[in-house]
Design a protein around this motif. Structure first.
Motif, PDB file in Angstrom:
ATOM      1  N   GLY A 573      -5.078  12.089  -9.279  1.00 59.36           N
ATOM      2  CA  GLY A 573      -4.281  11.759  -8.106  1.00 59.36           C
ATOM      3  C   GLY A 573      -4.222  10.273  -7.853  1.00 59.36           C
ATOM      4  O   GLY A 573      -4.483   9.450  -8.737  1.00 59.36           O
ATOM      5  N   ALA A 574      -3.866   9.915  -6.629  1.00 61.99           N
ATOM      6  CA  ALA A 574      -3.736   8.511  -6.254  1.00 61.99           C
ATOM      7  C   ALA A 574      -4.012   8.372  -4.771  1.00 61.99           C
ATOM      8  O   ALA A 574      -3.973   9.349  -4.014  1.00 61.99           O
ATOM      9  N   ILE A 575      -4.301   7.150  -4.361  1.00 64.30           N
ATOM     10  CA  ILE A 575      -4.529   6.849  -2.952  1.00 64.30           C
ATOM     11  C   ILE A 575      -3.809   5.538  -2.634  1.00 64.30           C
ATOM     12  O   ILE A 575      -3.818   4.612  -3.444  1.00 64.30           O
ATOM     13  N   ARG A 576      -3.164   5.479  -1.498  1.00 61.16           N
ATOM     14  CA  ARG A 576      -2.449   4.263  -1.113  1.00 61.16           C
ATOM     15  C   ARG A 576      -2.610   4.024   0.383  1.00 61.16           C
ATOM     16  O   ARG A 576      -2.914   4.961   1.140  1.00 61.16           O
ATOM     17  N   ALA A 577      -2.412   2.773   0.784  1.00 66.04           N
ATOM     18  CA  ALA A 577      -2.525   2.393   2.194  1.00 66.04           C
ATOM     19  C   ALA A 577      -1.224   1.738   2.629  1.00 66.04           C
ATOM     20  O   ALA A 577      -0.606   0.991   1.863  1.00 66.04           O
ATOM     21  N   GLU A 578      -0.816   2.022   3.860  1.00 63.61           N
ATOM     22  CA  GLU A 578       0.409   1.448   4.406  1.00 63.61           C
ATOM     23  C   GLU A 578       0.157   1.036   5.855  1.00 63.61           C
ATOM     24  O   GLU A 578      -0.558   1.731   6.593  1.00 63.61           O
ATOM     25  N   GLY A 579       0.745  -0.100   6.238  1.00 64.15           N
ATOM     26  CA  GLY A 579       0.641  -0.536   7.623  1.00 64.15           C
ATOM     27  C   GLY A 579       1.690   0.168   8.481  1.00 64.15           C
ATOM     28  O   GLY A 579       2.827   0.382   8.040  1.00 64.15           O
ATOM     29  N   ARG A 580       1.284   0.555   9.683  1.00 63.96           N
ATOM     30  CA  ARG A 580       2.223   1.214  10.592  1.00 63.96           C
ATOM     31  C   ARG A 580       2.881   0.191  11.499  1.00 63.96           C
ATOM     32  O   ARG A 580       2.230  -0.741  11.961  1.00 63.96           O
ATOM     33  N   PRO A 581       4.179   0.354  11.772  1.00 59.38           N
ATOM     34  CA  PRO A 581       4.834  -0.534  12.741  1.00 59.38           C
ATOM     35  C   PRO A 581       4.124  -0.453  14.084  1.00 59.38           C
ATOM     36  O   PRO A 581       3.832   0.626  14.585  1.00 59.38           O
ATOM     37  N   GLY A 582       3.817  -1.595  14.670  1.00 60.65           N
ATOM     38  CA  GLY A 582       3.136  -1.610  15.962  1.00 60.65           C
ATOM     39  C   GLY A 582       1.642  -1.497  15.846  1.00 60.65           C
ATOM     40  O   GLY A 582       0.949  -1.352  16.865  1.00 60.65           O
ATOM     41  N   GLY A 583       1.101  -1.553  14.642  1.00 63.22           N
ATOM     42  CA  GLY A 583      -0.349  -1.486  14.467  1.00 63.22           C
ATOM     43  C   GLY A 583      -0.785  -0.184  13.837  1.00 63.22           C
ATOM     44  O   GLY A 583      -0.081   0.819  13.813  1.00 63.22           O
ATOM     45  N   GLY A 584      -2.016  -0.206  13.334  1.00 63.36           N
ATOM     46  CA  GLY A 584      -2.557   1.001  12.722  1.00 63.36           C
ATOM     47  C   GLY A 584      -2.295   1.038  11.228  1.00 63.36           C
ATOM     48  O   GLY A 584      -1.530   0.248  10.669  1.00 63.36           O
ATOM     49  N   THR A 585      -2.963   1.976  10.557  1.00 63.08           N
ATOM     50  CA  THR A 585      -2.874   2.111   9.102  1.00 63.08           C
ATOM     51  C   THR A 585      -2.798   3.582   8.735  1.00 63.08           C
ATOM     52  O   THR A 585      -3.387   4.434   9.412  1.00 63.08           O
ATOM     53  N   VAL A 586      -2.088   3.852   7.643  1.00 64.00           N
ATOM     54  CA  VAL A 586      -1.980   5.214   7.115  1.00 64.00           C
ATOM     55  C   VAL A 586      -2.549   5.217   5.697  1.00 64.00           C
ATOM     56  O   VAL A 586      -2.079   4.462   4.837  1.00 64.00           O
ATOM     57  N   PHE A 587      -3.566   6.034   5.452  1.00 56.70           N
ATOM     58  CA  PHE A 587      -4.101   6.243   4.112  1.00 56.70           C
ATOM     59  C   PHE A 587      -3.639   7.613   3.621  1.00 56.70           C
ATOM     60  O   PHE A 587      -3.821   8.615   4.323  1.00 56.70           O
ATOM     61  N   THR A 588      -3.051   7.634   2.417  1.00 58.22           N
ATOM     62  CA  THR A 588      -2.526   8.881   1.861  1.00 58.22           C
ATOM     63  C   THR A 588      -3.164   9.142   0.511  1.00 58.22           C
ATOM     64  O   THR A 588      -3.126   8.279  -0.384  1.00 58.22           O
ATOM     65  N   VAL A 589      -3.744  10.324   0.360  1.00 59.00           N
ATOM     66  CA  VAL A 589      -4.329  10.755  -0.915  1.00 59.00           C
ATOM     67  C   VAL A 589      -3.469  11.888  -1.462  1.00 59.00           C
ATOM     68  O   VAL A 589      -3.263  12.903  -0.786  1.00 59.00           O
TER      69      VAL A 589
END
Length: 737
Positions: A573-589
């Motif tokens: 699989g894979a894992i990635r990180a993305e910044g959320r508009p207005g703050g915060g972070t999303v990690f997806t596995v």
């Protein structure tokens, strides 16, 4: 025109009789060698001069030109170099250019017209040429304008040994490889393998040697020898007996005394004994295939040694063959390679050290997390114990009042709380345990959502307990989709989920919300953790999964996300990180989704157990022995009990049983040893081995595969084990047997 020819002939006769040389005649009358020969033929044909006049004139002049007589004209042209030499003076040698049964034409044999010589053509097994010796009289001889090449015609008087006819037949049967390139027909013998021998006679015209020698003994006097002497790298010639016959002066750059090598075996130049046979094999290959070869080795020339690339190429002069050896000095390159190898080894050592540091830091970070989790677990356990103790007291009170329904309700709460506590301890043990490599064939299919649910429960210390102590509020919202099936190691993906939840909680210093989701998207099972925290700067986003990278200064070793990245990748699989508009972070596995209908719980139907089994229970704790005895006897099985390994073995010797249930950690004799002893007893007594189940409170023993096989243990179960779970395990073992 006739007067002009007659006058010219008359002038020539006067010049000849006055002793003028061929060079003077050609210069005076503006003639070439061919033109002078043509006039001589006309003079002989018309009787203006007699052959004896020309022969007498030639006997005292080296530069004379003598006309060929018709009977000496050769009939078979040669397209390769055939050596010929005087029998009593082998150093006087040349090459046959044309030959017939009556005569031959040669180059590079110094003689006089009318002189009788004993000549020999040596044998050559390669071309099936037998030796031939004969007497021949020189009928004519010419030199070119530069005086560096002489051509003579010989009339054969008699054969001394061998057969001229056999020689001519052998010459005519010589294969294409012996001809010069200009004689090749591009459409002839298309399937014949072309060799790569260098014919020195074709490279350096017919005056390969100024002495008239076409063998390698006079190589120093040839243009080829001069070329080899001009080379800046060592050059050697090796004869068919594998001995060195020539060395150029560049060999002296390697070591003094290099001339003493001449006559030695080529293989003796290799100081490494392992290279000697290889050297002989290479020379043999070049001689037999007539194609070049190369190798790398250390070669010793005189007092010096050089590491080099050794090129071997077949060469020949006529039918005499040798191998040309050129030594390309690679000492500097070898030193560079050795330096690069040392750099590589140093780099590998540094990588190994880095990996060790990564493993140590990862384990330290995991242990730190275990400590933090243990704090949360102790908080949860106090709550669980409160439930257990409280319901136990209520059960006793209800028992005195005769309230059976109340007692049952109290006991059920105790069982549920104990089960939750047991699961918490197992997850903590699995998380803290050192990882053991496991082949993909041993991976299991499980529900990712269930693993994430357990991670949410285990991480309350980070997103609930600690923040509440500080007066902060972090809400965790789970949105878990059931049956998100994946294949792999559940404890590793549990660690990934826990790392992401911990990371999200640490990103909320003022409180906030964490959303934990699982879903099935086409062929992917997805875990997504979202926080409303401070976010991650763009310059840090690309380095999140690097080992040791952290923005938390001393609070983290920077291994959690790096470890999660490796686990996701190892599961395909894979894992990635993305910044959320207005703050915060999303990690997806993202992990490969398993569509097959696997039985995740292993609850497939199994045959019922026999009505009564004989079971031996061995444990050093009497309460556990009593519990197991009572629980198994409740299901109508006969139970024998022992409080030590020795007592258990004694009972087993006296009474055959179907199943042995034994504790792992006991004083005096471990469960592994008990299993081994029982297997040995069965083999000695010819008894069937019973199913052997090992119980342990030390957590998973999957890394002890060697002990499992050696001790003949059939199954390892982690405590606590309910009676129903134990019966299910026994049923599975008996079915497999």
């Amino acid at each position: 025109m006739p007067n002009q020819r007659k006058i010219k002939a008359g002038e020539l006769v006067r010049d000849i009789r006055s002793g003028a040389t061929d060079s003077a005649l050609m210069e005076k009358h503006g003639l070439s060698v061919g033109g002078l020969q043509k006039l001589f033929k006309q003079m002989l044909a018309t009787g203006i001069v007699q052959p004896d006049e020309l022969c007498a004139r030639n006997s005292g002049q080296e530069s004379s030109v003598v006309l060929e007589e018709p009977r000496a004209v050769p009939r078979v042209p040669l397209h390769f170099s055939l050596p010929v030499q005087m029998t009593d003076r082998p150093e006087v040698a040349g090459v046959v250019e044309e030959i017939s049964g009556k005569g031959l034409r040669t180059t590079n044999i110094e003689t006089k017209v009318g002189e009788v010589m004993k000549l020999a053509i040596p044998a050559d097994r390669l071309f099936a040429i037998e030796p031939l010796a004969f007497e021949a009289r020189c009928r004519w001889m010419i030199r070119d304008g530069a005086g560096s090449r002489c051509t003579a015609g010989f009339e054969i008087i008699r054969e001394l040994s061998g057969s001229m006819d056999a020689l001519i037949a052998a010459i005519q049967s010589i294969p294409l490889e012996g001809r010069s390139i200009s004689d090749l027909d591009p459409f002839e013998d298309e399937d014949e393998e072309i060799t790569e021998t260098v014919d020195l006679a074709t490279l350096f015209t017919h005056d390969v040697t100024s002495s008239g020698s076409f063998n390698f003994r006079g190589i120093n006097q040839t243009w080829f020898g001069r070329l080899l002497q001009a080379l800046p790298i060592p050059a050697l010639l090796v004869d068919p007996t594998f001995h060195v016959t020539f060395l150029n002066s560049a060999c002296g750059n390697v070591g003094e005394g290099y001339k003493r090598i001449r006559g030695r075996a080529f293989s003796s130049l290799f100081p490494d004994a392992s290279e000697v046979e290889k050297a002989n094999r290479l020379v043999q290959t070049v001689f037999s295939t007539r194609k070049p070869e190369s190798s790398q080795a250390e070669i010793e020339i005189g007092t010096g040694k050089v590491w080099g690339r050794i090129h071997l190429r077949p060469v020949r002069m006529g039918l005499s063959r040798s191998v040309l050896v050129l030594v390309e000095d690679l000492t500097h390159e070898k030193e560079q390679l050795a330096l690069e190898q040392r750099h590589k080894e140093r780099l590998l050592a540094e990588i190994a050290e880095r990996r060790k540091a990564e493993v140590a830091l990862l384990q330290a970070e995991r242990l730190k997390a275990v400590g933090e989790l243990a704090s949360g677990v102790s908080h949860n356990f106090n709550n669980l114990l409160q439930i257990v103790i409280g319901n136990a007291q209520l059960a006793l009170a209800n028992l005195e009042e005769g309230d059976a329904a109340g007692v049952r309700s109290n006991i059920e709460r105790i069982v549920r709380s104990s089960t939750v506590g047991s699961g918490t301890i197992k997850r903590l043990q699995n998380f803290a345990r050192k990882r053991v490599d496991q082949s993909r064939s041993e991976w299991k299919v499980f529900d990712l959502s269930e693993v994430v649910r357990q991670a949410v429960e285990m991480t309350t210390i980070w997103w609930k307990t600690v923040p509440e102590k500080s007066g902060l509020s972090i809400s965790l919202v789970p949105r878990l989709t059931d049956h998100c099936k994946v294949r792999g190691r559940a404890e590793e993906l549990f660690e990934v989920a826990m790392n992401l939840i911990k990371n999200a909680a640490e990103a909320l210093p003022q409180g906030g919300e964490i959303r934990v989701e699982t879903l099935c998207d086409r062929d992917q099972a997805v875990l997504r953790v979202t926080d409303t925290g401070v976010g991650i700067s763009p310059e840090h986003m690309g380095r999140l999964f690097e080992p040791f990278f952290t923005t938390k200064q001393s609070h983290s070793a920077g291994m959690g996300l790096a470890s999660s990245f490796g686990i996701a990748k190892s599961h395909g699989g894979a894992i990635r990180a993305e910044g959320r508009p207005g703050g915060g972070t999303v990690f997806t596995v993202s992990l490969p989704f398993v569509r097959e209908d696997y039985d995740l719980e292993g609850s497939s139907a199994a045959p019922d157990l026999p009505s009564s089994l004989s079971i031996l229970v061995i444990d050093d704790l009497e309460p556990i022995v009593s519990f197991l005895k009572e629980g198994l006897e409740h299901h109508r099985h006969t139970v024998l009990t022992a409080l030590s390994g020795e007592d258990g073995l004694q009972l087993f010797r006296e009474t055959p049983v179907h199943v042995v249930i034994c504790d792992l950690g006991m004083p005096g004799m471990s469960g592994w040893e008990v299993g081994k002893r029982i297997a040995t007893l069965c083999e000695e007594q010819g008894r069937p081995k019973p199913a052997f189940i090992l119980l342990t409170g030390w957590g998973d023993q999957s890394e002890e595969t060697g002990l499992v096989a050696e001790s003949c243990v059939d199954l390892v179960l982690e405590k606590p084990v309910p009676v129903s779970g134990l019966l299910k395990a026994i049923r599975g073992l008996l079915r497999s047997q």
